[in-house]
Write a protein that holds these residues in place. Structure first.
Motif: not given
Length: 124
Positions: A91-96
């Motif tokens: 989820a953090r990777r998608a936000a970045l």
């Protein structure tokens, strides 16, 4: 008809006369001296001291709260399972990645402008 008696005035108690202040009226300079007297200066020092203590306490308390929240979040991450960690990281990777596209576009536009300015300078 009988004549009416005259109206009676209410009785007033005797009061001493008000004191009269003698001398010249206070000038702005004398009022300035009064404001800068030791009592007022002492009051200003105490007020400043209390304000400083309050501000330092607020900043220190905010730092403690932030530190506590950080440690709670860190403990939460450490206690989570591997699957939860992977899901959170994805989820953090998608936000970045969603933040990456506009930044790359701005960088490309900046490079194009710099290239255009260099081309203009070389022509002159």
């Amino acid at each position: 008809m009988s004549p009416r008696p005259p109206p009676q005035e209410p009785r007033r108690e005797w009061r001493p006369p008000r004191p009269i202040q003698r001398g010249a009226a206070p000038t702005p300079i004398s009022t300035l001296r009064t404001k800068l007297s030791g009592i007022t200066l002492k009051r200003m020092i105490w007020t400043g001291a209390f304000a400083a203590v309050t501000i330092v306490g607020a900043i220190y308390g905010a730092g403690l709260k932030t530190q506590k929240e950080y440690h709670e979040e860190k403990q939460k991450v450490l206690e989570s399972s591997a699957a939860d960690r992977i899901r959170d990281l994805e989820a953090r990777r998608a936000a970045l990645l969603t933040q990456r596209a506009p930044l790359e576009r701005k960088l490309r536009e900046l490079r194009n402008r710099i290239g255009a300015q260099d081309a203009d300078r070389s022509e002159k």
